[in-house]
Write a protein that holds these residues in place. Structure first.
Motif, mmCIF file in Angstrom:
data_model
loop_
_atom_site.group_PDB
_atom_site.id
_atom_site.type_symbol
_atom_site.label_atom_id
_atom_site.label_comp_id
_atom_site.label_asym_id
_atom_site.label_seq_id
_atom_site.Cartn_x
_atom_site.Cartn_y
_atom_site.Cartn_z
ATOM 1 N N ALA A 30 0.726 -14.157 -17.406
ATOM 2 C CA ALA A 30 1.071 -14.035 -18.822
ATOM 3 C C ALA A 30 -0.165 -13.677 -19.643
ATOM 4 N N LEU A 31 -1.312 -14.292 -19.350
ATOM 5 C CA LEU A 31 -2.551 -13.968 -20.058
ATOM 6 C C LEU A 31 -2.963 -12.522 -19.810
ATOM 7 N N GLU A 32 -2.870 -12.060 -18.570
ATOM 8 C CA GLU A 32 -3.219 -10.675 -18.254
ATOM 9 C C GLU A 32 -2.281 -9.708 -18.960
ATOM 10 N N LEU A 37 -1.387 -5.786 -23.205
ATOM 11 C CA LEU A 37 -0.576 -5.378 -24.353
ATOM 12 C C LEU A 37 -1.459 -5.170 -25.579
ATOM 13 N N GLN A 38 -2.402 -6.073 -25.809
ATOM 14 C CA GLN A 38 -3.309 -5.931 -26.949
ATOM 15 C C GLN A 38 -4.197 -4.703 -26.788
ATOM 16 N N ASN A 39 -4.688 -4.463 -25.575
ATOM 17 C CA ASN A 39 -5.525 -3.286 -25.332
ATOM 18 C C ASN A 39 -4.747 -2.001 -25.543
ATOM 19 N N SER A 40 -3.507 -1.969 -25.100
ATOM 20 C CA SER A 40 -2.704 -0.755 -25.280
ATOM 21 C C SER A 40 -2.381 -0.529 -26.750
ATOM 22 N N GLN A 41 -2.200 -1.602 -27.525
ATOM 23 C CA GLN A 41 -1.951 -1.441 -28.962
ATOM 24 C C GLN A 41 -3.186 -0.891 -29.656
ATOM 25 N N ILE A 42 -4.371 -1.359 -29.259
ATOM 26 C CA ILE A 42 -5.611 -0.864 -29.858
ATOM 27 C C ILE A 42 -5.788 0.610 -29.523
#
Length: 68
Positions: A30-32, A37-42
């Motif tokens: 879940a952490l990965e 997900l955060q990296n792809s949004q950035i």
């Protein structure tokens, strides 16, 4: 009797360990996933940035600026 009780306790401890290990693996995944997900949004935000070049046709003195 003591041996049977000890075996039952060990089996119970083993089951608890397996369940805990499963939860730790689930939490790690879940952490990965959240990090990805955060990296792809950035990256997505960086891709969608559009820059408009400002070209002045008249001398600019700080007022009445019109950008087309």
């Amino acid at each position: 009797m003591d041996r049977k009780k000890r075996i039952e306790e060990l089996e119970n401890l083993r089951q608890n360990y397996l369940a805990l290990r499963e939860f730790v693996i689930y939490y790690k995944n879940a952490l990965e996933y959240n990090e990805n997900l955060q990296n792809s949004q950035i990256e997505h935000e960086k891709e969608n940035v559009k820059v408009k070049k400002l070209v002045l046709t008249k001398p600019f003195y700080g007022k009445n600026l019109v950008v087309d």
